[in-house]
Design a protein around this motif. Structure first.
Motif, PDB file in Angstrom:
ATOM      1  N   ALA A 111      -6.491  -1.208  -6.356  1.00 57.25           N
ATOM      2  CA  ALA A 111      -6.746  -1.301  -4.911  1.00 57.25           C
ATOM      3  C   ALA A 111      -6.736  -2.749  -4.442  1.00 57.25           C
ATOM      4  O   ALA A 111      -6.210  -3.071  -3.357  1.00 57.25           O
ATOM      5  CB  ALA A 111      -8.080  -0.634  -4.577  1.00 57.25           C
TER       6      ALA A 111
ATOM      7  N   ASN B 189       0.825  -1.216   0.000  1.00 54.94           N
ATOM      8  CA  ASN B 189       0.000   0.000   0.000  1.00 54.94           C
ATOM      9  C   ASN B 189       0.853   1.258   0.000  1.00 54.94           C
ATOM     10  O   ASN B 189       0.565   2.221  -0.733  1.00 54.94           O
ATOM     11  CB  ASN B 189      -0.930   0.005   1.223  1.00 54.94           C
TER      12      ASN B 189
ATOM     13  N   ALA C  46      -3.175  -3.882  -4.135  1.00 57.16           N
ATOM     14  CA  ALA C  46      -2.521  -3.319  -2.956  1.00 57.16           C
ATOM     15  C   ALA C  46      -2.963  -4.023  -1.678  1.00 57.16           C
ATOM     16  O   ALA C  46      -2.162  -4.214  -0.753  1.00 57.16           O
ATOM     17  CB  ALA C  46      -2.828  -1.822  -2.866  1.00 57.16           C
ATOM     18  N   LEU C  47      -4.224  -4.445  -1.600  1.00 60.97           N
ATOM     19  CA  LEU C  47      -4.720  -5.117  -0.398  1.00 60.97           C
ATOM     20  C   LEU C  47      -4.351  -6.589  -0.365  1.00 60.97           C
ATOM     21  O   LEU C  47      -4.180  -7.174   0.722  1.00 60.97           O
ATOM     22  CB  LEU C  47      -6.241  -4.965  -0.311  1.00 60.97           C
TER      23      LEU C  47
END
Length: 890
Positions: free
Chosen positions: A296, A162, A299-300
């Motif tokens: 996203a 992140n 990134a998670l």
């Protein structure tokens, strides 16, 4: 209108103070001001024997390309701007030829795909630096890199992914934000989109905004976000059943197909309307939203970050290979496209034809691709070397994909080849210079005629003329040499990669140093430009040249200033023309001459017929002949300049110096000196082109041939009570020349060049004593001279002319009209002699028999013996008589 590097209102209006009178602070219209900061009119304009009041206004547009941190960072997008500019360099499409139309559509599609791949390559390189080099290697648990980071944070993969994907997402967001920025135009919008590949009737008629830019912007953002996901998910060559990989691949397919399918504003293909309908506003929002959710999710759920990512190398390799293939395809398809467009310019002289036959878009695109690859690779190498110091003896090295080794090999070989080319060219140039010195280095005839009687000025001007001509003549060949070097280096890099020799020691070392210096130097220049005004203006040169062109191939480029400046300038001129007693002259220097010419063309289109005669144009130090028509044949073709000259009559004047390496003649070409007269071929006021009457001489020594005013540089003088600038001026300070006001008066239609005889090229023999006194200063049996060196009493056809070996008395008995042979390509064409200004110059009939050329002409042996030029007493202003009659021997 000023040119590159920008300027201030004081310098532009040539005053000690200036104030804004219109504009919005970005595009500023300024006038001279008094001590109380109130706008005042400009100085009176001398037009012949009368003085005319005038208002001087300057349009300052330098703030659109330089100033502040935001504009300084635009230099990082210079490869994108080059790729976009390559689109405008394509040869024009012949609408009547189906093959030409098809090739034009394919070339434009390939250029848009190349621009898309450039965006993907930049984002992929940034992702490799942040997610692979830093997050997965430098911050991995147990790694001896960035030791100040606690081990507790190193063990949390989600935190590292992140933290280091946020910068990449911000870069994509900033690119999208920049691509949405456009300058607000104060003038009413009246232009309609036209196809950028169609040759305009007037210069720059197709320089308009592209309504497909929002769709291209969304496709670039979707492709960039998909590239980030593919780097983390194994790359494009490792298919996976991971839904995220499938979504990323689908987004890439949509981006590539949509980018290739969108065409220019006119929509020459029916499929273009289909793509525009499918890529509406709602569809674009969905594409970008899906891309954001995809990044996203990566990134998670980044997966294991414990070493080099397997998707980094394959992603960089795939994008680079596709980029090279598109560049090769463009270079190959440009050959038949240029040949099909050749009928547009094959009848033009060689010096007016497009560079490389219309093929210049290919080397510019290749340069953009290699610079884009080099910027990212240089940044990655610099970050790796920074993170590797200090390094423990047993620490694992930080690894970059093998593609970066290819880049180092490429740039190392390119630097070596460029150095070898320089080492071969330098001795050749020195040898030629030495040979010229041994031969006496003769002074060109034009220089001898322009600086007659001034030996020192002739010597200074001759050297500057040769150097400037060298730059104008061969500057485009530098791009061809660079393109050749890049091609050889690319082939060598591919061969070394497949042969397993991509990391040749000394070549790779040179490449590493070159790329690191490129990246560090660029970042340092951006920092200095954000903090120092002078550096910002120098960096703004890139913006001045590249940001003139609207977004077509690449949407992620800074806003185009031409879309604001041109309509506002034309609207301001129309506002002044609403007064029926006012005439407007648009004046542009250097790059401003292109803006002024396009604005004049737009203004003439919307004005009624009776008002067009009140519009004039003056260009100074312009590239409208030797550069723009040859580099951009589809935007500023020679035929469009001819049409503009025909629309303006004799009200288009061009100030030029042979010592100017950036500017040159605009309306004339094939110039030569014959029998003491400067002759040539050029644009005529009736919209045709052909031989022109011989040049006349202005009151301060300028030679006026057609619409071109050749200024002596160094200037003649100094003159009493008249502005004078010493030294060789080259591209600067055109407004300081006394001929400036005279050209403005001619452009306004208030003065016409008097037709008269030019000076002899060599010193004539001692004439026999005539019945009337000889005129002062010319040493030739001609009638008294007027302000421009022309005859006052007799028409030129009645003036006596002498051939070599003929006595002065025999010359006076001749009354037949002479014919000047003009040599063009080894043949001779007939040039009609000049006439009195009371009568228009007649056009010869097409079926008229050719007259015999004058025989027995002899070449000038010593140009330095020419007499000094002075104006006779009684025909100039009283405050200038003393200076003109005073001896000015150097």
């Amino acid at each position: 209108m000023h040119g590159i590097l920008g300027t201030t209102g004081d310098e532009l209006t040539d005053s000690v103070a200036s104030v804004d009178v219109a504009g919005d602070g970005v595009g500023r219209i300024m006038r001279p001001a008094d001590r109380l900061r109130r706008p005042v009119p400009g100085p009176m304009l001398n037009a012949g024997d009368r003085s005319v009041p005038r208002i001087v206004e300057g349009y300052v547009w330098g703030a659109m390309t330089s100033g502040g941190l935001a504009k300084a960072t635009w230099a990082l997008l210079f490869p994108f701007a080059l790729a976009n500019m390559a689109h405008w360099m394509l040869p024009p499409t012949r609408t009547a030829n189906p093959l030409s139309r098809m090739l034009g559509s394919v070339l434009r599609g390939l250029l848009r795909l190349s621009a898309l791949l450039l965006t993907m390559l930049l984002v992929a390189q940034l992702t490799v630096i942040t997610l692979d080099l830093v997050a997965a290697q430098c911050l991995a648990p147990g790694a001896q890199c960035m030791g100040f980071v606690p081990d507790a944070l190193r063990g949390v993969d989600v935190l590292r992914s992140n933290a280091l994907l946020v910068p990449v997402a911000l870069v994509v967001l900033l690119m999208h934000r920049l691509s949405t920025v456009s300058w607000r135009v104060s003038a009413p919008k009246k232009d309609s989109p036209q196809h950028s590949a169609l040759a305009p009737m007037l210069p720059g008629e197709n320089v308009v905004s592209d309504p497909d830019t929002p769709a291209l912007r969304a496709l670039h953002v979707a492709a960039a976000l998909s590239t980030v996901a593919l780097v983390a998910l194994g790359g494009p060559l490792s298919p996976s059943f991971d839904p995220r990989w499938l979504v990323a691949a689908a987004l890439l397919v949509v981006s590539v197909v949509g980018t290739a399918g969108l065409d220019d504003p006119a929509g020459m293909r029916e499929t273009s309307e289909v793509f525009r309908g499918l890529l509406g506003r709602r569809a674009r929002q969905v594409l970008m939203s899906v891309g954001g959710v995809l990044v996203a999710s990566v990134a998670l759920l980044p997966g294991e970050l414990r070493g080099p990512l397997p998707g980094s190398g394959s992603t960089i390799d795939t994008i680079t290979a596709l980029l090279v293939l598109t560049c090769v395809a463009v270079a190959v398809l440009l050959v038949p496209a240029s040949l099909l467009a050749r009928p547009e310019w094959k009848s033009s002289p060689r010096q007016l034809r497009p560079w490389a036959g219309g093929w210049m878009s290919a080397p510019v695109l290749m340069l953009a691709a290699m610079l884009g690859n080099g910027f990212g690779a240089g940044l990655a190498l610099s970050v790796r070397e920074t993170l590797s110091v200090p390094r423990s003896p047993g620490a694992a090295p930080l690894l970059l994909p093998a593609a970066f080794d290819d880049v180092t090999f490429f740039w190392g070989s390119a630097v070596v080849l460029l150095a070898a080319s320089l080492l071969l060219a330098l001795p050749w140039l020195l040898f030629r210079r030495f040979r010229r010195s041994e031969d006496g280095d003769p002074i060109p005839d034009e220089v001898a005629l322009l600086h007659a009687g001034r030996k020192e000025d002739q010597r200074k001007a001759a050297s500057a003329w040769k150097f400037a001509d060298l730059q104008r003549r061969y500057s485009h060949q530098l791009f061809l040499v660079i393109a050749g070097v890049l091609t050889v280096s690319t082939a060598a890099s591919l061969a070394a990669r497949f042969a397993g020799m991509a990391s040749v020691g000394w070549l790779s070392a040179i490449g590493v140093v070159t790329l690191a210096g490129l990246a560090v130097g660029l970042l340092r220049t951006v920092f200095l430009a954000a903090t120092k005004r002078d550096t910002a203006r120098v960096l703004g040169v890139l913006g001045d040249l590249a940001l003139f062109w609207p977004r077509e191939a690449h949407p992620v480029v800074p806003p185009c200033y031409a879309l604001k400046v041109i309509p506002e300038l034309a609207d301001r001129a129309a506002e002044h023309l609403s007064d029926p007693n006012t005439r407007v002259v648009l004046v542009g220097h250097s790059q401003g001459s292109l803006l002024a010419a396009v604005a004049a063309a737009r203004l003439l289109e919307k004005l009624p017929e009776q008002d067009r005669e009140r519009v004039g144009l003056v260009t100074a130090g312009s590239q409208l002949q030797w550069a723009y028509p040859r580099a951009f044949p589809g935007v500023v073709p020679h035929s469009a300049l001819r049409d503009l000259a025909g629309s303006m009559g004799d009200r288009w004047r061009s100030l030029c110096r042979g010592t100017d390496p950036l500017g040159g003649a605009v309306t004339t070409w094939n110039r030569q000196v014959y029998n003491g007269m400067l002759i040539g071929v050029g644009l005529r006021g009736d919209g045709t082109e052909g031989p022109l009457p011989a040049a006349t001489r202005g009151p301060t020594g300028a030679l006026v041939l057609g619409g071109d005013h050749w200024l002596p540089d160094p200037q003649r003088g100094p003159f009493s009570c008249r502005r004078w600038v010493p030294g060789v001026l080259g591209h600067s300070d055109y407004s300081g020349d006394p001929e400036w006001d005279r050209a403005v008066a001619m452009a306004a239609g208030l003065e016409r060049p008097v037709r008269g005889a030019a000076l002899p090229l060599s010193t004539p023999e001692a004439p026999q004593i005539p019945s009337a006194p000889e005129p002062h200063g010319f040493g030739a049996p001609l009638a008294p001279q007027g302000d421009d060196g022309g005859s006052i009493t007799d028409p030129v056809e009645d003036l006596p002319r002498r051939t070599p070996g003929e006595t002065a008395e025999a010359a006076r008995t001749k009354r037949s009209k002479p014919v000047i042979p003009f040599r063009k390509g080894g043949s001779e064409a007939e040039v009609p002699e000049q006439q009195s200004h009371e009568e228009p110059t007649p056009e010869p009939a097409e079926d008229a028999p050719a007259l015999p050329a004058q025989q027995g002409s002899e070449a000038r042996s010593e140009p330095s013996v020419l007499p000094e030029i002075t104006e006779p007493r009684g025909r100039i202003a009283p405050w200038e008589r003393g200076a003109s009659l005073r001896s000015t021997d150097s």
